[in-house]
Scaffold this active site. Sequence first.
Site, mmCIF file in Angstrom:
data_model
loop_
_atom_site.group_PDB
_atom_site.id
_atom_site.type_symbol
_atom_site.label_atom_id
_atom_site.label_comp_id
_atom_site.label_asym_id
_atom_site.label_seq_id
_atom_site.Cartn_x
_atom_site.Cartn_y
_atom_site.Cartn_z
ATOM 1 N N LYS A 103 0.836 -1.211 0.000
ATOM 2 C CA LYS A 103 0.000 0.000 0.000
ATOM 3 C C LYS A 103 0.866 1.255 0.000
ATOM 4 O O LYS A 103 0.633 2.178 -0.774
ATOM 5 C CB LYS A 103 -0.917 -0.038 1.228
ATOM 6 C CG LYS A 103 -1.860 1.148 1.355
ATOM 7 C CD LYS A 103 -3.063 0.817 2.217
ATOM 8 C CE LYS A 103 -2.785 0.906 3.699
ATOM 9 N NZ LYS A 103 -2.577 2.279 4.198
ATOM 10 N N SER A 115 6.868 8.926 12.082
ATOM 11 C CA SER A 115 5.772 8.764 11.122
ATOM 12 C C SER A 115 6.289 8.970 9.707
ATOM 13 O O SER A 115 6.780 10.040 9.356
ATOM 14 C CB SER A 115 4.666 9.786 11.416
ATOM 15 O OG SER A 115 3.825 9.911 10.286
ATOM 16 N N ASP A 134 1.458 -1.195 11.998
ATOM 17 C CA ASP A 134 0.182 -1.629 11.402
ATOM 18 C C ASP A 134 -0.138 -3.094 11.711
ATOM 19 O O ASP A 134 -1.258 -3.548 11.489
ATOM 20 C CB ASP A 134 0.213 -1.437 9.878
ATOM 21 C CG ASP A 134 0.193 0.035 9.491
ATOM 22 O OD1 ASP A 134 -0.182 0.867 10.330
ATOM 23 O OD2 ASP A 134 0.554 0.346 8.333
ATOM 24 N N LYS A 190 -4.710 5.882 14.642
ATOM 25 C CA LYS A 190 -4.910 5.136 13.379
ATOM 26 C C LYS A 190 -6.389 5.178 12.955
ATOM 27 O O LYS A 190 -7.142 5.984 13.472
ATOM 28 C CB LYS A 190 -4.397 3.700 13.545
ATOM 29 C CG LYS A 190 -2.892 3.631 13.804
ATOM 30 C CD LYS A 190 -2.097 4.142 12.627
ATOM 31 C CE LYS A 190 -0.611 4.159 12.914
ATOM 32 N NZ LYS A 190 0.159 4.816 11.850
#
Length: 442
Positions: free
Chosen positions: A22, A173, A324, A351
């Site tokens: 992704k 991040s 994740d 999230k």
Amino acid sequence: MNSITLTAPPRLRGIVHVPGDKSISHRAIIFNAVATGSAHITNFLPGADCLSTIACVQALGVEVRREGTEVFVNGVGLRPDADGAGLREPADVLDCGNSGTTLRLLAGLLAGQPLFAVLTGDASLRSRPQRRIVAPLRALGAKLDGRDDGDRVPLSVRGATLKGGAYELPVASAQVKSALLLAALSGEGSLFLTGKIASRDHSERMLQAMGLDLHVRPDQITLHPPDHPMLPYPLSLRVPGDPSSAAFWWVAAAIHPDADLTTAGVCLNPSRTGALDVLRAMGAEIEIKNERIEGSEPVGDVTVRSSQLHGITIGGAIIPRLIDEIPVLAVAAACASGDTLVRDAQELRAKETDRIATVAAGLAAMGVTVEPTADGMGIVGLGRPALRGAAHPSYGDHRLAMAWAIAGLVATGATTIGDPGCADVSYPGFWEALHGLARSGA
Ligand code: S3P
């Protein structure tokens, strides 16, 4: 279909080709949109998030043609000129859907472009914090605004002339890091990033491959904006399989008493393989074969077999390498012997859902003793795959829906997952793959 119900299959066997990554799929579209020339992308992830990126980039005047997992991008260049090069001001609001990556990377890119744009998204995205990009972009001279002084979308971007400068990243991040790199591309000075720069590094690898003057040291990333009109060069690539999608099968195989699963062609970039390291440390039997380099990324085939897992502490520097995967790793911890502690993972609260709250609630519903904390959770392992089937809402969170499906593969009784379609955000074909693997073992 509003829900899916599954029961534990006797065996799990097979080879899975997980869809394209992704993060790399988003970047392949956004970076190539401002390249000078055309790029051909294969094994692109046609998940809802990446389709949002394509739609936004098309609304910015870039020709993007997709045929299944193949995408052709006709880059318009980084800077507008009299011949019509460059991004076009969008005629309407840009809808990023559920995708934080679309929103944050595009906000960075557009901050230095001579146009006005408004970015928004679905209810989940509208609730997520954006000051993390807005504050540093404003420090570079960007004119961004939004609800709650720019902390919530809709965000407006009035393109401005950006200066370079130094910025110390307070959160690990990759979305924030990439937003700043994209802003600096059309800025007037060099950008120096320090602080928490250790997060997935696909942007760095891809921008370097596109000819940009970007240097990575353990303590600093430096980007000098291109002074050559042909830069960035287009980047054609095959997107490797997504390790965040493969992780569902790694955990399924490790916790199921009779399993042997291979995920083929998975991206093994060290900034993404924290889940493999954790599963190995928990005692999982893992074999990696056919390691190779595809484009800018290491790739390999990962086989995981039934294993006796034990609990561990997951915290510190490994967290950005598996952020994740924590929902599904929590399922592994619930089936392990002994306790698992997840700490330093407060990012989970920002999230698609507050994944500390939603994961803890889901595990509790399956009979697991779990204690949520400010930055993680403590999980008391059951010592064996003895989860109790339960009905789980997904709250539209793709990784939550898939984590409960994996839990259902070893639960007693039936496990029901609400809104299973949300898995399409990152893993179209997940439910078909699950049924195929369960059937092939029957
Ligand atoms: C992503 C970065 C991570 C990750 C997200 C994708 C990316 O978010 O959770 O799914 O492609 O850059 P953060 O950058 O907020 O940690």
